[in-house]
Motif scaffolding. Structure first.
Motif, mmCIF file in Angstrom:
data_model
loop_
_atom_site.group_PDB
_atom_site.id
_atom_site.type_symbol
_atom_site.label_atom_id
_atom_site.label_comp_id
_atom_site.label_asym_id
_atom_site.label_seq_id
_atom_site.Cartn_x
_atom_site.Cartn_y
_atom_site.Cartn_z
ATOM 1 N N ASN A 76 14.949 5.777 -42.641
ATOM 2 C CA ASN A 76 15.159 5.326 -41.260
ATOM 3 C C ASN A 76 15.072 3.807 -41.158
ATOM 4 N N LEU A 77 14.154 3.236 -41.913
ATOM 5 C CA LEU A 77 13.983 1.781 -41.900
ATOM 6 C C LEU A 77 15.234 1.081 -42.429
ATOM 7 N N LYS A 78 15.836 1.632 -43.489
ATOM 8 C CA LYS A 78 17.056 1.043 -44.055
ATOM 9 C C LYS A 78 18.219 1.166 -43.075
ATOM 10 N N LEU A 79 18.293 2.295 -42.367
ATOM 11 C CA LEU A 79 19.330 2.477 -41.348
ATOM 12 C C LEU A 79 19.175 1.439 -40.237
ATOM 13 N N LYS A 80 17.942 1.226 -39.802
ATOM 14 C CA LYS A 80 17.681 0.240 -38.746
ATOM 15 C C LYS A 80 18.001 -1.169 -39.228
ATOM 16 N N SER A 81 17.588 -1.470 -40.452
ATOM 17 C CA SER A 81 17.836 -2.797 -41.006
ATOM 18 C C SER A 81 19.326 -3.090 -41.074
ATOM 19 N N ASP A 82 20.109 -2.099 -41.500
ATOM 20 C CA ASP A 82 21.555 -2.282 -41.605
ATOM 21 C C ASP A 82 22.190 -2.444 -40.221
ATOM 22 N N GLU A 83 21.730 -1.674 -39.259
ATOM 23 C CA GLU A 83 22.267 -1.772 -37.902
ATOM 24 C C GLU A 83 21.944 -3.122 -37.266
ATOM 25 N N LEU A 84 20.761 -3.648 -37.544
ATOM 26 C CA LEU A 84 20.340 -4.924 -36.971
ATOM 27 C C LEU A 84 21.202 -6.094 -37.440
ATOM 28 N N LYS A 85 21.877 -5.931 -38.576
ATOM 29 C CA LYS A 85 22.734 -7.000 -39.097
ATOM 30 C C LYS A 85 23.895 -7.309 -38.150
ATOM 31 N N LYS A 86 24.227 -6.355 -37.285
ATOM 32 C CA LYS A 86 25.337 -6.545 -36.341
ATOM 33 C C LYS A 86 24.939 -7.422 -35.153
ATOM 34 N N TYR A 87 23.649 -7.642 -34.979
ATOM 35 C CA TYR A 87 23.163 -8.325 -33.778
ATOM 36 C C TYR A 87 22.291 -9.523 -34.151
ATOM 37 N N ASP A 88 22.173 -10.432 -33.215
ATOM 38 C CA ASP A 88 21.304 -11.592 -33.402
ATOM 39 C C ASP A 88 19.995 -11.335 -32.662
ATOM 40 N N ILE A 89 19.116 -10.590 -33.294
ATOM 41 C CA ILE A 89 17.833 -10.231 -32.687
ATOM 42 C C ILE A 89 16.725 -11.036 -33.360
ATOM 43 N N GLN A 90 15.960 -11.740 -32.554
ATOM 44 C CA GLN A 90 14.863 -12.551 -33.067
ATOM 45 C C GLN A 90 13.543 -12.073 -32.468
ATOM 46 N N ILE A 91 12.506 -12.076 -33.283
ATOM 47 C CA ILE A 91 11.167 -11.688 -32.835
ATOM 48 C C ILE A 91 10.233 -12.863 -33.049
ATOM 49 N N SER A 92 9.452 -13.177 -32.041
ATOM 50 C CA SER A 92 8.531 -14.308 -32.145
ATOM 51 C C SER A 92 7.347 -13.961 -33.045
ATOM 52 N N GLN A 93 6.761 -14.973 -33.623
ATOM 53 C CA GLN A 93 5.582 -14.765 -34.459
ATOM 54 C C GLN A 93 4.424 -14.235 -33.628
ATOM 55 N N THR A 94 4.402 -14.604 -32.346
ATOM 56 C CA THR A 94 3.349 -14.107 -31.446
ATOM 57 C C THR A 94 3.408 -12.587 -31.331
ATOM 58 N N THR A 95 4.620 -12.047 -31.191
ATOM 59 C CA THR A 95 4.793 -10.595 -31.094
ATOM 60 C C THR A 95 4.334 -9.905 -32.366
ATOM 61 N N ILE A 96 4.679 -10.490 -33.509
ATOM 62 C CA ILE A 96 4.252 -9.926 -34.794
ATOM 63 C C ILE A 96 2.732 -9.970 -34.912
ATOM 64 N N ASN A 97 2.145 -11.100 -34.523
ATOM 65 C CA ASN A 97 0.685 -11.250 -34.600
ATOM 66 C C ASN A 97 -0.032 -10.240 -33.704
ATOM 67 N N GLN A 98 0.545 -9.951 -32.544
ATOM 68 C CA GLN A 98 -0.054 -8.965 -31.643
ATOM 69 C C GLN A 98 -0.078 -7.585 -32.287
ATOM 70 N N HIS A 99 1.004 -7.248 -32.983
ATOM 71 C CA HIS A 99 1.048 -5.960 -33.681
ATOM 72 C C HIS A 99 0.006 -5.934 -34.803
ATOM 73 N N LEU A 100 -0.090 -7.010 -35.562
ATOM 74 C CA LEU A 100 -1.058 -7.077 -36.658
ATOM 75 C C LEU A 100 -2.484 -7.015 -36.134
ATOM 76 N N GLU A 101 -2.704 -7.591 -34.952
ATOM 77 C CA GLU A 101 -4.023 -7.550 -34.319
ATOM 78 C C GLU A 101 -4.411 -6.108 -33.996
ATOM 79 N N ARG A 102 -3.443 -5.340 -33.438
ATOM 80 C CA ARG A 102 -3.725 -3.940 -33.109
ATOM 81 C C ARG A 102 -3.987 -3.121 -34.369
ATOM 82 N N ALA A 103 -3.241 -3.401 -35.419
ATOM 83 C CA ALA A 103 -3.455 -2.703 -36.688
ATOM 84 C C ALA A 103 -4.841 -3.017 -37.249
ATOM 85 N N SER A 104 -5.261 -4.261 -37.127
ATOM 86 C CA SER A 104 -6.569 -4.682 -37.624
ATOM 87 C C SER A 104 -7.694 -4.007 -36.844
#
Length: 312
Positions: A76-104
């Protein structure tokens, strides 16, 4: 349109619990997903990630139990990764850090110690970060594509809330947890349901949510917090009413997903209490939006899967 070519073979995956470093493991291609590939090293690492994030002991029994899940997750991850190549989607480092904070927090460690925990358990932290980024970009993609297609009418919802309060002697709040899993193949439903039930019996609801659930609540063990009964759909409300604290619902079959709900606790809010209608309205709107976004996400991924050649 290409037709999915499911060539299912036995995958003999040798997993050494305290084995050699990544550089000394023979890295074989085990699945081709369009132009993307899943390797044996990726699968080994994914199994380790799942067990670590769900606080499971890394033994052969648990490894065997999550191996199929890990492989499906990577496809599923590979399917999503391939689909994302069609679009210009950017994620901020803040959003990533928030996810890592919840995981921690889920692992009861500080965010700065997360990488060291992965290294100590011989897990490729870079792969984990890449997976997090792809999942977050996928969520953003689905929101950008389908936000305008969500049929949520604020005035109608407020009217429904007023009617609900008027016709109810008392209003309840439920502390709920959920496990939501993909189910695109009707032939797999019974097997998936049995797998979830067995994992709940063995590991508990929270750890099963960590490992299997596709909902954003998975990081919190499926915990949804307190939800007012006015913010639940009629179908879910009827199911919850028949549960006692600690009970788990029978599987709720949706278009492309299966949902399990656990009632953690309940309480009564008297009619003469000061009910915040705006807050209730926001909760109900968010619940409806989440349900639609999950539906659109599953449908979009299903279309991508159906147009991609997948060879095991």
């Amino acid at each position: 349109m290409k037709i999915i070519n499911f060539i299912i073979i036995n995958i003999f995956f040798i997993f050494i619990i305290n084995g050699p470093t990544y550089s000394s493991i023979k890295n074989n291609i085990i699945v081709k997903v369009g132009d993307e590939i899943v390797t044996s090293v990726e699968l080994e690492n994914k199994i380790k990630i799942i067990l670590l994030l769900s606080n499971e002991v890394r033994n052969q029994q648990n490894i065997n139990r999550v191996k199929t899940l890990a492989l499906k997750s990577l496809v599923n991850l590979k399917l999503k990764s391939d689909e994302l190549k069609k679009y210009d989607i950017q994620i901020s480092q803040t959003t990533i850090n928030q996810h890592l904070e919840r995981a921690s927090i889920s692992l009861q460690i500080k965010k700065n110690d997360l990488k060291n925990l992965f290294i100590a358990n011989k897990i490729n932290y870079a792969q984990y970060l890449e997976e997090v980024e792809i999942e977050l970009m996928w969520q953003k993609l689905i929101m950008e594509i389908y936000s305008s297609k969500i049929p949520v009418n604020d005035d109608q919802i407020l009217k429904e809330l007023n009617e609900f309060i008027k016709n109810s002697e008392e209003i309840k709040e439920y502390h709920l947890a959920e496990i939501e899993i993909n189910s695109n193949n009707s032939l797999e439903k019974e097997e998936l349901i049995n797998d979830i039930k067995n994992n709940i019996d063995l590991s508990g609801f929270s750890k099963t949510a960590n490992k299997f659930s596709i909902s954003p609540s998975a990081i919190d063990g499926g915990d949804l917090g307190w939800i007012n009964s006015a913010g639940l759909s009629e179908k879910v409300s009827k199911i919850i009413k028949n549960l006692k604290p600690g009970n788990i619902s029978e599987p709720i079959i949706r278009t492309n997903t299966i949902l399990f709900l656990k009632l953690i606790d309940s309480r009564v809010v008297k009619k003469n209490a000061n009910l915040d209608l705006n807050s209730l309205k926001t909760t109900l709107i968010n619940n409806k939006k989440t349900e639609y976004f999950n539906l659109y996400s599953n449908n979009h991924l299903s279309k991508k899967r159906n147009s991609t050649q997948i060879e095991f």
